[in-house]
Design an enzyme around this catalytic site. Structure first.
Site, PDB file in Angstrom:
ATOM      1  N   GLU A  22      19.040  28.858 -31.402  1.00  0.00           N
ATOM      2  CA  GLU A  22      19.992  28.936 -32.519  1.00  0.00           C
ATOM      3  C   GLU A  22      19.911  27.732 -33.456  1.00  0.00           C
ATOM      4  O   GLU A  22      20.851  26.924 -33.550  1.00  0.00           O
ATOM      5  CB  GLU A  22      21.422  29.070 -31.980  1.00  0.00           C
ATOM      6  CG  GLU A  22      21.644  30.362 -31.243  1.00  0.00           C
ATOM      7  CD  GLU A  22      23.027  30.477 -30.633  1.00  0.00           C
ATOM      8  OE1 GLU A  22      23.720  29.445 -30.509  1.00  0.00           O
ATOM      9  OE2 GLU A  22      23.413  31.587 -30.287  1.00  0.00           O
ATOM     10  N   GLU A  48      21.118  37.683 -27.405  1.00  0.00           N
ATOM     11  CA  GLU A  48      22.310  37.338 -26.616  1.00  0.00           C
ATOM     12  C   GLU A  48      23.507  38.104 -27.150  1.00  0.00           C
ATOM     13  O   GLU A  48      23.660  38.257 -28.363  1.00  0.00           O
ATOM     14  CB  GLU A  48      22.670  35.855 -26.797  1.00  0.00           C
ATOM     15  CG  GLU A  48      21.742  34.851 -26.226  1.00  0.00           C
ATOM     16  CD  GLU A  48      22.277  33.431 -26.480  1.00  0.00           C
ATOM     17  OE1 GLU A  48      23.494  33.260 -26.674  1.00  0.00           O
ATOM     18  OE2 GLU A  48      21.453  32.514 -26.505  1.00  0.00           O
TER      19      GLU A  48
HETATM   20  C1  GAL Z   1      25.216  31.046 -27.777  1.00  0.00           C
HETATM   21  C2  GAL Z   1      24.198  30.113 -27.143  1.00  0.00           C
HETATM   22  C3  GAL Z   1      24.218  30.232 -25.634  1.00  0.00           C
HETATM   23  C4  GAL Z   1      25.621  30.179 -25.135  1.00  0.00           C
HETATM   24  C5  GAL Z   1      26.420  31.258 -25.805  1.00  0.00           C
HETATM   25  C6  GAL Z   1      27.846  31.335 -25.360  1.00  0.00           C
HETATM   26  O1  GAL Z   1      25.496  30.723 -29.082  1.00  0.00           O
HETATM   27  O2  GAL Z   1      22.912  30.371 -27.598  1.00  0.00           O
HETATM   28  O3  GAL Z   1      23.442  29.182 -25.096  1.00  0.00           O
HETATM   29  O4  GAL Z   1      26.147  28.948 -25.435  1.00  0.00           O
HETATM   30  O5  GAL Z   1      26.436  31.022 -27.176  1.00  0.00           O
HETATM   31  O6  GAL Z   1      28.576  32.275 -26.106  1.00  0.00           O
END
Ligand code: GAL
Length: 685
Positions: free
Chosen positions: A164, A320
């Site tokens: 990110e 994710e």
């Molecule tokens: C994302 C990040 C992950 C984790 C997740 C939690 O933005 O890439 O590593 O932190 O959020 O929601």
């Protein structure tokens, strides 16, 4: 994909898509947080859940390189081999979002400094300056070492660079960043005269006589030059991309697998995703809608559509999302039964060919221990786990949809540079938030089930019967000419207020606000007339009275017909909504902030101009079509508790059942119907 710098000897990617059949399923896997005994349990349960792809190593730098230049890959070898033995493919991360403690001890100057001058500490992530030479050197070293070791591992199907970009650190005000900003400006402007002209430094005596005097727009007693801030935003984006490119090229020197980095389409305003998408082999995105929003499916859809659009319509990876609650919002509302599947399949419907989560197993320690996971703290005797297993089975039934493309009916302009410029201080009203109008128009189209692609003003828009510019504050002459051509060629354009106000240097276009669009719109804006806080007005529109607030303008018509008239406020009696026939098309201008019902009334007439009709389905049902070479796939998501009946014919893939004339969709359910081409009502090609 374009964007590769020349002169680097490297191998070419074999494909833009991970070598996986079907819709990939899995998530971030952080085995280093667990004893070895747990790993075997993990892969057994992954198989039970139908997991096919996991992302490994994203935060593992301190373990992989325990001291500068000393590597320890033994544990990672073991993990990747174990996954491989169990048929689970690996998306291998480079751990560069979180450098080890030794790095900062050796290079204290590589810490990020924020706009207020605070030096960022250790024990978190995203602490390193993307401009620090030591950081640049270190990221290339670790990325190269990983690529050299795992390039030929059969389990590794994808590379996941960093994590990110832009979150949590985008802008950096360290000395390294300031020096790099000067270099960037020299390249952009060539000489100081050009910089002074572009930034309008005659104002407030900012004129520069030496490059060494030029700095980052750090916090100052009053507002800092907006042109300088806009350039700093561009520079920040360019620096982050330079880091990505450095790692990508280091990997590419060894490896042939596609390379990606996970975007944050719904959160990051630091990265210009149009530019980023040109740098990756396959686009991936992280999706974390705002849980407290009772209709967060709309924000989810908007981010998915943006992700797909920057990918040029190609399938993308949902890298994710969460199985239930996140841990970083003020109130981390848990997903209700069925919501995870609806979320997952809504992304799939909008073009995702991979459904992955953060993370596989819930952490015991650390800042994210209250974040949900595929395998929750409660273990396998839990609702979340049962739904995770069910989702894996469901995705297994959707393999044939892989590679199909979403059919879009309309375009909304989404221009990061314009957003960066618009959202700076000292605009005519604090209500001029670019996201607010973008969401308002998007939401209208979402409710009408008109599928949206996002686009830039300079893109070829001819394929869309309707284009909306909800927040195009900054518009270049080139963009304006393109929009004018689009209308002249037969398109229907809707422009919302405070548009085409400035050029690429945040300099006001002369000749009346919106002058670059005057020919298309048949009007100019003589004066902005922002309303007071809480002031509500009405607009007479056809026989109806529409509600508006926040903003009015004094319009000077040059051919546009008046469709709506202000009934109160400073523009009372003047035009509020106009329509102009230009060439073979029509351009609408909406010069006030209409409430949702008001916007619906105007958009109904706009659709008629564009020849679009809202799809027939009960409220709260999301309908999107993915088109394959032989068939269409209608993805229907019922976000309400009440059952819905939707016209459709074909075969529903999750239940493997025929659909004859109508799809009966229970409350909260999702269906994917294979239908003949064009039978979904989506006729766009
Ligand atoms: C994302 C990040 C992950 C984790 C997740 C939690 O933005 O890439 O590593 O932190 O959020 O929601």
């Amino acid at each position: 994909m374009p964007g590769r710098p020349d002169g680097v000897s490297r191998v070419e990617p074999t494909s833009a898509w991970p070598a996986l059949r079907g819709i990939a399923y899995g998530g971030d896997y952080n085995p280093e947080q667990w004893p070895r005994e747990t790993w075997r349990d993990d892969v057994r349960l992954m198989r039970e859940a139908g997991v096919t792809l996991v992302s490994v190593g994203i935060f593992s730098w301190a373990l992989l390189e325990p001291a500068e230049g000393e590597f320890d890959f033994a544990w990672l070898d073991e993990v990747i081999d174990l996954l491989h033995e169990n048929g689970i493919r690996v998306d291998l991360g480079t751990p560069t979002a979180s450098p080890p403690a030794w790095f900062f001890a050796a290079h204290p100057d590589a810490r990020v400094i924020d706009r207020d001058g605070r030096v960022m500490g250790f024990g978190s992530r995203g602490m390193a300056s993307h401009s620090a030479p030591a950081y640049r050197e270190a990221i290339v070293r670790i990325a190269s070492a990983l690529a050299a070791r795992y390039a030929d591992h059969p389990a590794v199907v994808l590379w996941h660079v960093h994590n990110e970009y832009g979150v949590p650190v985008g802008e950096d005000y360290s000395a390294h960043s300031v020096a790099a900003f000067r270099t960037w400006l020299r390249e952009r402007y060539g000489n100081l005269e050009a910089l002074n002209a572009a930034w309008g430094t005659a104002f407030w005596g900012q004129r520069y006589t030496a490059w060494e005097h030029v700095g980052a727009p750090a916090i100052a007693p009053s507002v800092v030059n907006p042109a300088q801030r806009l350039d700093f935003a561009r520079f920040t984006d360019a620096q982050l991309r330079a880091c990505f490119r450095a790692e990508r090229d280091a990997i590419r020197a060894h490896a042939t697998q596609p390379i990606t980095t996970n975007f944050m389409a719904n959160q990051s305003w630091t990265t210009d995703l149009w530019k980023w998408a040109a740098e990756v082999d396959v686009v991936s995105d992280d999706s974390y809608p705002w849980a407290a929003d009772p209709e967060n499916e709309i924000g989810l859809a908007m981010a998915s559509d943006l992700t797909r659009s920057v990918a040029g319509g190609a399938p993308w990876i949902l890298m994710e999302h969460s199985t239930s609650a996140v841990n970083w919002q003020p109130r981390n509302v848990a997903k209700r039964p069925g919501e995870m599947a609806r979320n997952s399949l809504a992304h799939f419907g909008r073009g995702a060919d991979a459904v992955l989560f953060f993370q596989w197993r819930a952490s015991r320690s650390g800042a994210e221990k209250f974040h949900s996971a595929m395998l929750p703290h409660a273990g396998t005797s839990s609702r979340v786990w049962r739904e995770v297993v069910q989702l894996g089975a469901d995705l297994g039934k959707l393999a044939e949809v892989q590679g199909s493309r979403v059919v879009a009916d309309a375009a909304i302009l989404w221009d990061f540079e314009s957003a960066w410029a618009q959202d700076l201080e000292w605009r005519p009203s604090v209500e001029l938030d670019h996201k607010e109008r973008t969401r308002a128009y998007y939401e209208r189209l979402w409710r009408d089930r008109i599928t949206v692609d996002f686009a830039l003003p300079t893109h070829d828009l001819a394929q869309y019967p309707l284009v909306i510019a909800p927040a195009q504050y900054l518009l270049t002459a080139r963009g304006a000419a393109n929009l004018e051509r689009y209308v002249a060629g037969g398109g229907t354009l809707v422009v919302s207020y405070f548009a085409a106000v400035v050029d690429e240097h945040d300099r006001v276009h002369e000749g009346g606000y919106g002058a670059p669009l005057a020919t298309a719109l048949g009007l100019r804006v003589e004066e902005f007339l922002p309303l007071r806080e809480g002031e509500v007005t009405t607009v007479a529109y056809g026989g109806a009275e529409l509600t508006a607030d926040a903003w009015q303008e004094h319009l000077v018509l040059e051919g546009a017909e008046v469709r709506g008239v202000h009934q109160g406020g400073p523009a009372a009696g003047g035009p509020a909504v106009t329509r102009h026939s230009h060439g073979r098309g029509h351009a609408w201008y909406v010069s006030t902030r209409l409430d949702p019902a008001g916007l619906a009334a105007v958009m109904a007439d706009v659709y008629a101009d564009a020849g679009l009709a809202p799809a027939d389905a009960p409220e709260g049902v999301e309908l999107v079509t993915r088109r394959g070479p032989d068939t269409d796939y209608l993805v229907a998501v019922n976000h309400r508790d009440t059952p819905a009946r939707i016209p459709a014919t074909g075969r529903e893939l999750l239940a493997d059942a025929p659909v004859e004339g109508a799809l009966e969709l229970p409350g909260g359910a999702v269906a994917v119907v294979r239908t003949p081409h064009g039978a979904t009502g989506d006729t766009a090609s």
